[in-house]
Design an enzyme around this catalytic site. Sequence first.
Site, PDB file in Angstrom:
ATOM      1  N   GLU A 107       1.167  -1.048  -0.310  1.00 23.90           N
ATOM      2  CA  GLU A 107       0.342  -0.317  -0.282  1.00 23.90           C
ATOM      3  C   GLU A 107       1.125   1.523  -0.083  1.00 23.90           C
ATOM      4  O   GLU A 107       0.454   1.853   1.007  1.00 23.90           O
ATOM      5  CB  GLU A 107      -0.779  -0.031   1.511  1.00 23.90           C
ATOM      6  CG  GLU A 107      -1.803  -0.962   1.260  1.00 23.90           C
ATOM      7  CD  GLU A 107      -2.707  -1.180   2.646  1.00 23.90           C
ATOM      8  OE1 GLU A 107      -3.119  -0.161   3.141  1.00 23.90           O
ATOM      9  OE2 GLU A 107      -3.641  -2.637   2.740  1.00 23.90           O
ATOM     10  N   ASN A 121       2.201  -4.685  -3.755  1.00 20.39           N
ATOM     11  CA  ASN A 121       0.719  -4.731  -3.368  1.00 20.39           C
ATOM     12  C   ASN A 121       0.481  -3.929  -2.833  1.00 20.39           C
ATOM     13  O   ASN A 121       0.400  -2.815  -1.776  1.00 20.39           O
ATOM     14  CB  ASN A 121       0.777  -6.291  -1.892  1.00 20.39           C
ATOM     15  CG  ASN A 121      -0.680  -6.587  -1.946  1.00 20.39           C
ATOM     16  OD1 ASN A 121      -1.200  -6.975  -3.152  1.00 20.39           O
ATOM     17  ND2 ASN A 121      -1.462  -6.525  -0.594  1.00 20.39           N
ATOM     18  N   HIS A 137     -10.560  -5.787  -2.834  1.00 24.38           N
ATOM     19  CA  HIS A 137     -11.821  -5.803  -1.690  1.00 24.38           C
ATOM     20  C   HIS A 137     -11.948  -4.823  -2.238  1.00 24.38           C
ATOM     21  O   HIS A 137     -12.349  -4.012  -1.695  1.00 24.38           O
ATOM     22  CB  HIS A 137     -10.711  -4.787  -0.690  1.00 24.38           C
ATOM     23  CG  HIS A 137      -9.933  -5.455   0.577  1.00 24.38           C
ATOM     24  ND1 HIS A 137      -9.956  -7.089   1.476  1.00 24.38           N
ATOM     25  CD2 HIS A 137      -8.861  -5.143   0.747  1.00 24.38           C
ATOM     26  CE1 HIS A 137      -8.864  -6.927   1.895  1.00 24.38           C
ATOM     27  NE2 HIS A 137      -8.143  -6.570   1.478  1.00 24.38           N
ATOM     28  N   GLU A 157      -6.072 -10.228  -1.805  1.00 30.48           N
ATOM     29  CA  GLU A 157      -7.219 -10.401  -0.601  1.00 30.48           C
ATOM     30  C   GLU A 157      -8.542 -10.066  -1.363  1.00 30.48           C
ATOM     31  O   GLU A 157      -8.940  -9.942  -0.762  1.00 30.48           O
ATOM     32  CB  GLU A 157      -6.171  -9.136   0.070  1.00 30.48           C
ATOM     33  CG  GLU A 157      -5.043  -8.907   0.538  1.00 30.48           C
ATOM     34  CD  GLU A 157      -5.075  -8.081   1.555  1.00 30.48           C
ATOM     35  OE1 GLU A 157      -5.540  -6.930   2.394  1.00 30.48           O
ATOM     36  OE2 GLU A 157      -3.487  -6.931   1.140  1.00 30.48           O
ATOM     37  N   ASP A 197     -12.470  -9.791  -1.188  1.00 26.35           N
ATOM     38  CA  ASP A 197     -13.798 -10.013  -0.393  1.00 26.35           C
ATOM     39  C   ASP A 197     -14.611  -8.915  -1.566  1.00 26.35           C
ATOM     40  O   ASP A 197     -14.441  -7.753  -1.664  1.00 26.35           O
ATOM     41  CB  ASP A 197     -13.611 -10.197   1.259  1.00 26.35           C
ATOM     42  CG  ASP A 197     -12.581  -8.823   0.966  1.00 26.35           C
ATOM     43  OD1 ASP A 197     -12.934  -7.597   0.284  1.00 26.35           O
ATOM     44  OD2 ASP A 197     -12.352  -8.834   3.149  1.00 26.35           O
TER      45      ASP A 197
HETATM   46  O1  G2I Z   1      -7.604  -4.216   6.308  1.00 29.97           O
HETATM   47  C1  G2I Z   1      -7.961  -5.188   5.211  1.00 29.97           C
HETATM   48  C2  G2I Z   1      -6.476  -5.769   4.937  1.00 29.97           C
HETATM   49  C3  G2I Z   1      -5.392  -4.926   4.167  1.00 29.97           C
HETATM   50  N1  G2I Z   1      -4.573  -4.568   2.882  1.00 29.97           N
HETATM   51  C4  G2I Z   1      -3.755  -5.610   3.806  1.00 29.97           C
HETATM   52  C5  G2I Z   1      -4.112  -6.348   4.997  1.00 29.97           C
HETATM   53  O2  G2I Z   1      -2.970  -6.910   5.557  1.00 29.97           O
HETATM   54  C6  G2I Z   1      -5.115  -6.135   6.074  1.00 29.97           C
HETATM   55  O3  G2I Z   1      -5.440  -6.838   6.218  1.00 29.97           O
HETATM   56  C7  G2I Z   1      -6.321  -6.295   7.641  1.00 29.97           C
HETATM   57  C8  G2I Z   1      -5.943  -7.958   8.554  1.00 29.97           C
HETATM   58  O4  G2I Z   1      -6.953  -8.421   8.192  1.00 29.97           O
HETATM   59  C9  G2I Z   1      -6.628  -7.103  10.373  1.00 29.97           C
HETATM   60  O5  G2I Z   1      -7.095  -8.615  11.251  1.00 29.97           O
HETATM   61  O6  G2I Z   1      -5.661  -5.884   8.316  1.00 29.97           O
HETATM   62  C10 G2I Z   1      -6.005  -5.020   9.726  1.00 29.97           C
HETATM   63  C11 G2I Z   1      -5.047  -3.819   9.762  1.00 29.97           C
HETATM   64  O7  G2I Z   1      -4.947  -3.006   8.862  1.00 29.97           O
HETATM   65  C12 G2I Z   1      -6.540  -6.378  10.796  1.00 29.97           C
HETATM   66  O8  G2I Z   1      -7.097  -5.819  11.396  1.00 29.97           O
HETATM   67  C13 G2I Z   1      -6.538  -5.672  12.914  1.00 29.97           C
HETATM   68  C14 G2I Z   1      -7.120  -4.805  14.110  1.00 29.97           C
HETATM   69  O9  G2I Z   1      -7.476  -3.643  13.537  1.00 29.97           O
HETATM   70  C15 G2I Z   1      -6.143  -4.768  14.791  1.00 29.97           C
HETATM   71  O10 G2I Z   1      -7.139  -4.277  16.034  1.00 29.97           O
HETATM   72  C16 G2I Z   1      -6.021  -6.194  15.449  1.00 29.97           C
HETATM   73  O11 G2I Z   1      -4.844  -6.018  16.893  1.00 29.97           O
HETATM   74  O12 G2I Z   1      -5.524  -7.220  13.539  1.00 29.97           O
HETATM   75  C17 G2I Z   1      -5.267  -6.740  14.988  1.00 29.97           C
HETATM   76  C18 G2I Z   1      -5.185  -8.442  15.121  1.00 29.97           C
HETATM   77  O13 G2I Z   1      -6.019  -9.559  15.996  1.00 29.97           O
END
Ligand code: G2I
Length: 450
Positions: A155, A197, A233, A262, A264
């Site tokens: 990003e 990415n 997304h 990714e 969805d």
């Molecule tokens: O935001 C969706 C995706 C966008 N592209 C990059 C990916 O890395 C991103 O993935 C998401 C994860 O699926 C989430 O699980 O990235 C988020 C963070 O930007 C992740 O969320 C975080 C929560 O915001 C936190 O509160 C939590 O501690 O997940 C963390 C671990 O569970």
Amino acid sequence: MKKLALGAATVLALGTFAVITNQAEAATQTLQSLAAANGRYFGSATDNPELSDTAYTAILGGGEFGQTTPGNAMKWDSTEPAQNSFSYAKGDAVVSFAQAHDMKVRGHTLLWHNQLPGWVAQLPAAQVQAAMENHITNVATHFKGKVFAWDVVNEPFNDDGTFRTTSPFYAAMGSDYIADAFRTARAADPDAKLYINDYNTDGQGAKADAMYNLVKTLKAQGVPIDGVGFQAHLAIQYGFPTNMQANLQRFADLGVDVAITELDVRMVLPRDSAKDATQATYYTNVVKACVAVTRCVGITIWDYTDKYSWIPGVFSGQGAALPWDDSLARKPTAYNAIATALGGVAESPSPTKSTSPPPTGACSATYRIVGSWPGGFQGEVTVTGKSAWTATWTFANGQTISQLWGGTVTQSGSSVTVAPASWNSTPPATFGFLASWNNSTNAIPAVTCS
Ligand code: G2I
């Protein structure tokens, strides 16, 4: 590629139908097997907390997916929470699950402005490059041979196509941080495919143009970049990305691989059949775009079930974005859209919008084994033709159900009776279950419904 059809044999009994599927055939078609027949992988992201949910892992590792991406486990805040103090337990757990279930792993991500521990932001600018190179070197070295690809830089752009100047790496090094990150990753793991990415680059537009120009420049400079990840997304309320296939193709024409990393497809809740149908067209279009581009190497959905989707936590009132619902039941619409776009067959009738009342006459049931592993298997039964049903069968080989979703099960010895959950009585109704088996014979029972 072998196309599969349901209903290898049909048994007509008084007032009931029992459709028996050929076990071997039904178990053969998975999203991964269909993708593999196209020379691609089909994967799902996962995260560590979910790996203790056995119903979830049974599907994740049950054959539908040939690839996984850790949603969080390999990010900077997980792997280097304090400077030069590395922690790989979460990433290792995802890798070992993947290895045990024949799935390859995309590493995600070496460098991102998000999920950075506080100490990175506090570094004096003069120390950022060394910290970045140290991080990439250590993490890529640890996972060398365990990941086939890395999202090296994640990003880098704002939505208008300008660089994300607020990233601490950009702030310290300007856009040169990108080339430096790729060179550092290549030195640490010469065999991994190195990707950049981003999201909202899936269709043509200012942000995709910026990414295109960056990749073109990096290639011209001899920077070791092998691929471009398109997160995809998507949201049905915003329309499908413009010219997605042509967009993927122009990147491939630069001499890089492309991947859907990714995927969805969210919607404004509540779900309904019209939104599901629209969502299915998005899944179809993404898969077809990838299959049409020779250098599109695979597709990853950002987890497979709504139960663990990131979307409701970020986009309030939105969700239902994935091909399995939050009870881990497959959505025939989204799932069949992907399966058929990969060249397979629809596995159970897609719900169609009908103004006529559900049929109340004879009832038929289809039983299939979704996947099996030593000691266990996942089964699925679809009931059609009757709006208040009870499905019964007799196991022949001592199989015992441990968990069932979409209905209520009673098992007494070998006899099984399933009644629908309140929301699952309208045909076609599907329920799934996990069961043990004896590892030698797992005969398909004839299911009777009434
Ligand atoms: O935001 C969706 C995706 C966008 N592209 C990059 C990916 O890395 C991103 O993935 C998401 C994860 O699926 C989430 O699980 O990235 C988020 C963070 O930007 C992740 O969320 C975080 C929560 O915001 C936190 O509160 C939590 O501690 O997940 C963390 C671990 O569970």
